[in-house]
Design a protein around this motif. Structure first.
Motif, PDB file in Angstrom:
ATOM      1  N   PRO A   1       0.814  -1.227   0.000  1.00 58.08           N
ATOM      2  CA  PRO A   1       0.000   0.000   0.000  1.00 58.08           C
ATOM      3  C   PRO A   1       0.844   1.273   0.000  1.00 58.08           C
ATOM      4  O   PRO A   1       0.475   2.260  -0.650  1.00 58.08           O
ATOM      5  N   LEU A   2       1.971   1.268   0.680  1.00 59.85           N
ATOM      6  CA  LEU A   2       2.819   2.464   0.694  1.00 59.85           C
ATOM      7  C   LEU A   2       3.409   2.722  -0.687  1.00 59.85           C
ATOM      8  O   LEU A   2       3.455   3.863  -1.154  1.00 59.85           O
ATOM      9  N   ARG A   3       3.801   1.665  -1.368  1.00 60.28           N
ATOM     10  CA  ARG A   3       4.362   1.813  -2.705  1.00 60.28           C
ATOM     11  C   ARG A   3       3.301   2.306  -3.694  1.00 60.28           C
ATOM     12  O   ARG A   3       3.550   3.181  -4.530  1.00 60.28           O
ATOM     13  N   VAL A   4       2.084   1.754  -3.565  1.00 62.39           N
ATOM     14  CA  VAL A   4       0.990   2.187  -4.431  1.00 62.39           C
ATOM     15  C   VAL A   4       0.680   3.659  -4.194  1.00 62.39           C
ATOM     16  O   VAL A   4       0.528   4.450  -5.140  1.00 62.39           O
ATOM     17  N   LEU A   5       0.599   4.050  -2.935  1.00 56.86           N
ATOM     18  CA  LEU A   5       0.289   5.441  -2.604  1.00 56.86           C
ATOM     19  C   LEU A   5       1.371   6.383  -3.114  1.00 56.86           C
ATOM     20  O   LEU A   5       1.082   7.465  -3.638  1.00 56.86           O
ATOM     21  N   LYS A   6       2.614   5.974  -2.999  1.00 54.67           N
ATOM     22  CA  LYS A   6       3.724   6.801  -3.468  1.00 54.67           C
ATOM     23  C   LYS A   6       3.631   7.013  -4.978  1.00 54.67           C
ATOM     24  O   LYS A   6       3.801   8.129  -5.484  1.00 54.67           O
ATOM     25  N   LYS A   7       3.348   5.927  -5.713  1.00 58.19           N
ATOM     26  CA  LYS A   7       3.264   6.050  -7.163  1.00 58.19           C
ATOM     27  C   LYS A   7       2.068   6.899  -7.582  1.00 58.19           C
ATOM     28  O   LYS A   7       2.152   7.689  -8.526  1.00 58.19           O
ATOM     29  N   ARG A   8       0.969   6.739  -6.871  1.00 57.09           N
ATOM     30  CA  ARG A   8      -0.201   7.567  -7.193  1.00 57.09           C
ATOM     31  C   ARG A   8       0.103   9.044  -6.968  1.00 57.09           C
ATOM     32  O   ARG A   8      -0.235   9.906  -7.792  1.00 57.09           O
ATOM     33  N   ASN A   9       0.734   9.347  -5.854  1.00 56.46           N
ATOM     34  CA  ASN A   9       1.045  10.747  -5.558  1.00 56.46           C
ATOM     35  C   ASN A   9       2.026  11.331  -6.572  1.00 56.46           C
ATOM     36  O   ASN A   9       1.889  12.483  -6.992  1.00 56.46           O
ATOM     37  N   LYS A  10       3.009  10.524  -6.962  1.00 56.00           N
ATOM     38  CA  LYS A  10       3.976  11.005  -7.952  1.00 56.00           C
ATOM     39  C   LYS A  10       3.284  11.273  -9.289  1.00 56.00           C
ATOM     40  O   LYS A  10       3.578  12.252  -9.971  1.00 56.00           O
ATOM     41  N   ALA A  11       2.371  10.369  -9.648  1.00 56.82           N
ATOM     42  CA  ALA A  11       1.659  10.555 -10.913  1.00 56.82           C
ATOM     43  C   ALA A  11       0.831  11.829 -10.888  1.00 56.82           C
ATOM     44  O   ALA A  11       0.812  12.605 -11.854  1.00 56.82           O
ATOM     45  N   LEU A  12       0.157  12.091  -9.760  1.00 56.86           N
ATOM     46  CA  LEU A  12      -0.662  13.301  -9.661  1.00 56.86           C
ATOM     47  C   LEU A  12       0.192  14.564  -9.700  1.00 56.86           C
ATOM     48  O   LEU A  12      -0.135  15.544 -10.369  1.00 56.86           O
ATOM     49  N   ARG A  13       1.307  14.528  -8.959  1.00 60.68           N
ATOM     50  CA  ARG A  13       2.180  15.705  -8.970  1.00 60.68           C
ATOM     51  C   ARG A  13       2.723  15.969 -10.366  1.00 60.68           C
ATOM     52  O   ARG A  13       2.851  17.101 -10.813  1.00 60.68           O
ATOM     53  N   PHE A  14       3.061  14.878 -11.049  1.00 59.89           N
ATOM     54  CA  PHE A  14       3.634  15.054 -12.385  1.00 59.89           C
ATOM     55  C   PHE A  14       2.614  15.662 -13.345  1.00 59.89           C
ATOM     56  O   PHE A  14       2.921  16.556 -14.133  1.00 59.89           O
ATOM     57  N   LEU A  15       1.353  15.172 -13.265  1.00 67.24           N
ATOM     58  CA  LEU A  15       0.313  15.710 -14.128  1.00 67.24           C
ATOM     59  C   LEU A  15       0.072  17.187 -13.848  1.00 67.24           C
ATOM     60  O   LEU A  15      -0.166  17.984 -14.756  1.00 67.24           O
ATOM     61  N   ASN A  16       0.158  17.576 -12.588  1.00 67.71           N
ATOM     62  CA  ASN A  16      -0.062  18.981 -12.237  1.00 67.71           C
ATOM     63  C   ASN A  16       1.051  19.878 -12.748  1.00 67.71           C
ATOM     64  O   ASN A  16       0.834  21.033 -13.112  1.00 67.71           O
TER      65      ASN A  16
END
Length: 731
Positions: A556-571
């Motif tokens: 779950p920590l790895r999934v959350l990290k990747k999701r957050n990185k993806a969102l930051r990158f899109l922004n």
């Protein structure tokens, strides 16, 4: 009976309960929990009832003397006392050789400790006196401080004493220290320490002791002069000396020993086979001792064949002696394991007879009784006392009902000491050695436990073999320490690495079992049930997390990290799509991140742009079965909360079921709950949680018929807040 059970069914109709809803409907009884000060006040409170109970506890003789049946029990106690006394005389002389002391001091050890135990002991059937393992441990200390060859230890109290007197002083001082330790443990109420010595450990230890005893008696059986050796590998060095001198063996000693061992063995087998028909066991050791003693005197074995005999036995008792404090300093490390072993063996034998004859024994009072007995005995030059299973079996099997039989056995020993001890002077020591060896049969037969333990419980088998091997090679004191260490390591490893499992519903029931063990199971889609069969604490928190991640199929920590990185990158790239993780440091993915600012919620399981790689989370609900979690420490609490937060933030609903009320209370006290981790995730039972999930996620089962089938298992809960009802019907 099994067929009848298959015809029985039960139906229960009740509401679906979370922990909160159950507590709202069913109010708890308020219980005042005592503080430490309350316990201290109660401990020192004194009234008439408490004083009476204390007196009965400290003097158990008062309890059983009030119910003593003179007409029914007295004759049995007399017969038992005489039989046990004869065996005690022989074993006292024989076991004294293990302690490297003159034989007649064994008579002191068979007499003095019995007197205090008569008043203070809680067991009515054990025979207090010399125990071969303790005698051997005493002998190793004695030969270390006063070796057969070389100077004695530099102790002030040794000046002006003969070698035998020095050894007696060491043995009595060591026994006094053992008694002090046992008495202190009894007063401090720490009799539970014996529980750390498992049956497996004691079995391995006593088997190793039997090997040591066997080797130590070979010099008497073979008629050799072998110096006493102590310390690690002493058994190897002793065997080396014996094999070098074996050509000098005394043939007469060997013949006498073989005749004694064969005869005693055969008669003991007959005793066991026909014990139901014999009024009392045949005291073959005593009979053979008397016969051999007479033959030795008649044919002058000592002069004619050079046989080593018991020799001069002084009549009467010696004046009391104070212990030597310098000996305390030299023997403290050996005294503690002796105190534990002596008590453990006596308590285990006493427990067997207390269960058989339906009365209770008190471990702490037994410690006090043996402590006082050893202190009293040491003052009169006796050595450490415990019990032997064989002598206690004689006392019980010959009809002994109470410790009056023990007291009468002490009278028999006293008669021998004061009046007829001189008759035993021509007794060959090889006879005593043979008697000791033949009585090792029970302990040596414990080797048969190895195949059984290997098939049934391999960690226990490892404890047995390591304890036995270490005690044989390193000595009994170090061997016991090694065995205890291995045993505790095995316990820690079993708790640290428990067998976690994923559960599934058994079709047609509300029962949940390991999904690997059954065929007809039901696993609702998107739901995972994980069982933790041990406490959660600092040592196994990481193991628990890793096993859970393995069962989930994602971190779950790895999934959350990747999701957050993806969102930051899109922004930051205004919508241009490149792999957001292409040049990132992979190790950074496993590091905790700041959870204060949650990302916006999107459907991560929907089809994502081709260059965006984010792991799918295929479950929507996780149920943690805490039925076997007995405690949770602060490290486990913190780790559990972090894990729950990570799961909640990747949109996995977590439910904890069957949690112990005291753990829940601790969670509230430690401010475990917040906006994300809430008390509402705790459910009363696993099935309650599953019904809640199925109601909340109807898409979990593909067809409504399947969903209804799962929901209507024996326990029916469709928000029908009906009164509890239950019935048994026969089909």
């Amino acid at each position: 009976e099994t067929e009848d059970l298959e015809l029985l069914q039960y139906v229960v109709a009740r509401p679906l309960y979370s922990e909160d809803s159950f507590n709202e409907e069913h109010k708890k009884v308020y219980r005042h929990h005592k503080t430490a000060l309350d316990h201290v006040k109660q401990y020192f409170r004194c009234d008439a009832k408490r004083a009476k109970n204390a007196a009965l506890s400290l003097l158990p003789i008062i309890g059983w003397m009030k119910i003593y049946r003179i007409k029914e029990w007295l004759l049995s106690d007399i017969v038992s006392g005489v039989s046990t006394g004869l065996v005690a005389v022989l074993q006292g002389l024989a076991y004294c050789l293990l302690a490297s002391l003159p034989p007649w001091y064994g008579l002191f050890a068979a007499f003095f400790p019995i007197i205090p135990y008569f008043f203070l002991g809680t067991s009515r059937h054990i025979s207090v006196g010399p125990f071969p393992v303790l005698c051997l441990m005493i002998g190793s200390v004695v030969t270390r401080l006063i070796p057969d060859e070389g100077p004695a230890a530099n102790i002030t109290g040794f000046s002006g004493l003969t070698v035998d007197e020095q050894r007696v002083l060491v043995a009595s001082s060591l026994t006094f220290l053992v008694g002090i330790m046992q008495l202190a443990m009894g007063i401090l109420q720490v009799g539970f320490v014996v529980m750390y010595l498992s049956d497996t450990l004691v079995s391995g230890f006593t088997t190793a002791a039997a090997i040591h005893i066997l080797v130590s008696q070979l010099k008497f059986v073979l008629g050799l002069q072998v110096p006493g050796i102590s310390g690690p590998l002493s058994i190897i060095y002793t065997l080396e000396i014996i094999f070098k001198k074996i050509t000098s063996s005394n043939v007469c000693d060997i013949v006498i020993s073989l005749v004694i061992m064969v005869t005693v063995f055969l008669v003991k087998e007959l005793n066991d086979r026909y014990k139901s028909k014999l009024p009392v066991p045949i005291p073959i050791e005593v009979i053979m001792t008397v016969i051999t003693c007479g033959v030795s005197y008649a044919f002058d074995f000592r002069t004619r064949y050079g046989i080593d005999v018991v020799g001069k036995i002084p009549l009467g008792y010696e004046p009391p002696v104070a212990p030597n404090l310098q000996v305390f300093q030299h023997t403290a490390m050996e005294a503690f394991p002796m105190a534990i072993v002596g008590f453990a063996v006596a308590f285990s034998v006493a427990k067997v007879y207390s269960i058989k004859h339906d009365y209770t024994i008190d471990g702490n009072q037994e410690l006090i009784a043996f402590g006082v007995s050893n202190i009293f005995g040491a003052s009169f030059k006796a050595f450490a006392a415990s019990t032997t299973p064989s002598r206690s079996a004689v006392q019980e099997s010959t009809g002994g009902k109470t410790q009056i039989a023990g007291l009468l056995s002490a009278v028999i020993v006293m008669i021998v000491t004061l009046a007829i001890g001189y008759l035993l002077e021509p007794l060959p020591k090889s006879v005593l050695g043979a008697v000791v060896i033949i009585n090792l049969k029970g302990m040596l037969m414990q080797f048969n436990e190895i195949p059984y333990l290997w098939r049934r419980d391999r960690p226990d088998c490892v404890v047995w073999m390591v304890t036995c091997g270490a005690a044989i090679l390193l000595g009994l004191d170090l061997g016991l320490a090694v065995g205890l260490g291995v045993e505790l390591i095995c316990v820690v490893l079993r708790v640290q690495f428990p067998r976690c499992s994923v559960l599934a519903n058994i079709e047609g029931t509300e029962i949940y079992k390991d999904r690997k063990d059954y065929i007809s199971i039901n696993e609702p889609e998107g739901v995972k049930i994980f069982r933790i069969p041990s406490p959660i604490f600092f040592a196994n928190m990481d193991f628990f997390r890793n096993k859970l991640v393995e069962a989930l199929g994602f971190n779950p920590l790895r999934v959350l990290k990747k999701r957050n990185k993806a969102l930051r990158f899109l922004n930051t790239t205004n919508g241009s799509l490149v792999d957001p993780l292409e040049d990132s440091d992979n190790e950074e993915l496993d590091k905790p991140i700041d959870f204060k600012d949650l990302p916006i919620r999107i459907d991560w399981n929907a089809e994502l742009p081709a260059n965006m790689v984010v792991p799918r989370v295929d479950i929507h609900s996780l149920v943690l079965d805490f039925a076997a979690v007995s405690f949770l420490d602060i490290s486990g609490l913190k780790g559990l909360k972090t894990l729950l937060k990570e799961l909640v933030r990747v949109e996995v609903e977590v439910y904890i079921v069957a949690c112990d009320p005291y753990i829940l209370e601790k969670l509230h006290k430690c401010c475990f709950f917040d906006e994300e981790v809430q008390p509402s995730m705790f459910f009363l039972t696993l099935h309650d949680a599953m019904l809640h999930i199925l109601e909340k996620h109807p898409e979990t089962t593909e067809r409504k018929a399947d969903r209804d089938k799962v929901k209507n298992l024996l326990i029916r809960s469709h928000h029908e807040w009906q009164p509890f009802s239950s019935c048994l019907t026969l089909n």
